[in-house]
Write a protein that holds these residues in place. Structure first.
Motif, PDB file in Angstrom:
ATOM      1  N   ASP A  36      44.770  29.638  44.686  1.00 27.21           N
ATOM      2  CA  ASP A  36      45.256  30.745  43.860  1.00 27.21           C
ATOM      3  C   ASP A  36      44.083  31.484  43.212  1.00 27.21           C
ATOM      4  N   ASP A  37      43.076  30.738  42.738  1.00 26.96           N
ATOM      5  CA  ASP A  37      41.886  31.366  42.163  1.00 26.96           C
ATOM      6  C   ASP A  37      41.168  32.218  43.204  1.00 26.96           C
ATOM      7  N   LEU A  39      42.527  33.674  45.751  1.00 25.84           N
ATOM      8  CA  LEU A  39      43.332  34.873  45.998  1.00 25.84           C
ATOM      9  C   LEU A  39      43.113  35.916  44.908  1.00 25.84           C
ATOM     10  N   ARG A  40      42.970  35.485  43.667  1.00 25.02           N
ATOM     11  CA  ARG A  40      42.699  36.437  42.590  1.00 25.02           C
ATOM     12  C   ARG A  40      41.334  37.083  42.782  1.00 25.02           C
ATOM     13  N   SER A  42      39.875  37.521  45.590  1.00 24.06           N
ATOM     14  CA  SER A  42      40.042  38.419  46.727  1.00 24.06           C
ATOM     15  C   SER A  42      40.646  39.738  46.286  1.00 24.06           C
ATOM     16  N   SER A  43      41.648  39.673  45.410  1.00 25.87           N
ATOM     17  CA  SER A  43      42.306  40.882  44.928  1.00 25.87           C
ATOM     18  C   SER A  43      41.358  41.735  44.093  1.00 25.87           C
ATOM     19  N   ILE A  44      40.555  41.088  43.258  1.00 26.44           N
ATOM     20  CA  ILE A  44      39.640  41.814  42.372  1.00 26.44           C
ATOM     21  C   ILE A  44      38.522  42.487  43.165  1.00 26.44           C
ATOM     22  N   TYR A 152      50.787  36.608  48.264  1.00 26.48           N
ATOM     23  CA  TYR A 152      50.119  37.015  47.029  1.00 26.48           C
ATOM     24  C   TYR A 152      50.504  38.460  46.761  1.00 26.48           C
ATOM     25  N   ASP A 153      51.102  38.705  45.611  1.00 26.86           N
ATOM     26  CA  ASP A 153      51.649  40.026  45.290  1.00 26.86           C
ATOM     27  C   ASP A 153      52.548  40.545  46.408  1.00 26.86           C
ATOM     28  N   GLU A 248      53.213  36.369  41.236  1.00 29.20           N
ATOM     29  CA  GLU A 248      51.893  36.613  41.832  1.00 29.20           C
ATOM     30  C   GLU A 248      51.712  35.799  43.109  1.00 29.20           C
ATOM     31  N   THR A 249      52.000  34.498  43.044  1.00 26.35           N
ATOM     32  CA  THR A 249      51.862  33.627  44.206  1.00 26.35           C
ATOM     33  C   THR A 249      53.202  32.959  44.489  1.00 26.35           C
TER      34      THR A 249
END
Length: 289
Positions: A36-37, A39-40, A42-44, A152-153, A248-249
């Motif tokens: 999950d971290d 993926l965040r 990656s999104s940022i 994710y999202d 989110e996930t």
């Protein structure tokens, strides 16, 4: 790439396999403790999870296979797990056989709108080598092996294996009892890893198999292919996310075509192995809850 969560006394660690070796990404970036971290991040950064992992692998120490096997946990902290039903012909036939209202399942199998239902929260979900539950008030219980889309999202970022534990006797008594047949303590298992979406050649061409052992005797051993699914994974995801405030996930299980015979029911101590090509094998032992 395949991503694993390792549980130890110091907290979670994110591991990745590539080229046969297992690398500890948390040792390079301590804030990357879970998928999950990643993926965040990656999104940022607007970079894929795999590209970030690739940058870190050269500096990451390797992890012994034995440590991975003994300390592996659920690979993703899905705030919600949802599931799709009646996506394979044999599933439709099995639901008809158990139900007091069989025609409704045929209608769903042939209709434009799929069956998509809520399955589990994190406190009802277990990981590899943990115990899955059968309800004490149920007389007919089965595992349901399924390909799980990790979102994710609302977008597919990877795939995992899911075990949608189910009470066929409760659901068969009345379709309105579906939540009680599906949602309860230890009703869902995920693992052993998340394989990134870019690493899956075709989610609709994966071999899937399940074995159930009891006291060392094989009670069930069958295989199938996700190509038998009547709907696409993206179609199911589209209906899950449509007009829905998804977290989110999340994980969406895509249905099963491996259904034990009507004479079989799970018992405490049974061992369920579910395998899917390009992902791995998810193992759980059964306990009454």
């Amino acid at each position: 790439m395949r991503y694993y969560r390792i549980e130890d006394d110091g907290g979670d660690r994110l591991a990745v396999t590539t080229g046969g070796d297992v690398y500890d990404l948390t040792a390079v970036k301590p804030r990357l403790e879970t998928f999950d971290d990643l993926l965040r991040a990656s999104s940022i950064t607007d970079r894929s999870a795999d590209s970030i992992a690739t940058l870190l692998v050269d500096d990451a120490p390797t992890i012994d296979d034995g440590v991975l096997e003994s300390s592996i946990g659920s690979p993703v902290h899905a705030e919600e797990v949802w599931a799709a039903g009646v996506t394979y012909a044999i599933s439709e036939q099995a639901r008809e056989a158990e139900s007091s209202m069989p025609d409704m399942y045929l209608d769903v199998y042939d209709s434009e709108r799929p069956e998509v239902f809520f399955k589990a929260t994190p406190n009802r979900t277990v990981g590899p080598n943990d115990t899955v539950g059968i309800r004490a008030d149920s007389e007919w219980d089965v595992p349901e092996p399924e390909l799980g889309a990790v979102l994710y999202d609302g977008e597919i970022v990877g795939y995992t294996i899911g075990n949608d534990m189910s009470s066929r006797s409760i659901e068969g008594e009345n379709p309105l009892y579906l939540p009680q047949a599906k949602v309860y303590d230890r009703c869902c298992s995920l693992g052993p890893c998340v394989t990134s979406a870019d690493s899956i050649s075709d989610p609709h061409a994966l071999e899937m198999w399940m074995t159930i052992e009891r006291d060392g005797e094989v009670m069930y051993d069958e295989s199938t292919n996700t190509g038998e699914m009547d709907r696409t994974v993206q179609e199911l995801v589209d209906y899950y996310t449509r007009h829905n405030a998804v977290p989110e996930t999340s994980v969406l299980l895509t249905g099963t075509s491996l259904v034990p015979s009507e004479s079989f029911t799970l018992q405490e101590g049974d061992v369920v192995d579910i395998g899917i090509d390009e992902i791995g094998t998810l193992t759980n032992t059964v306990v009454e809850v």
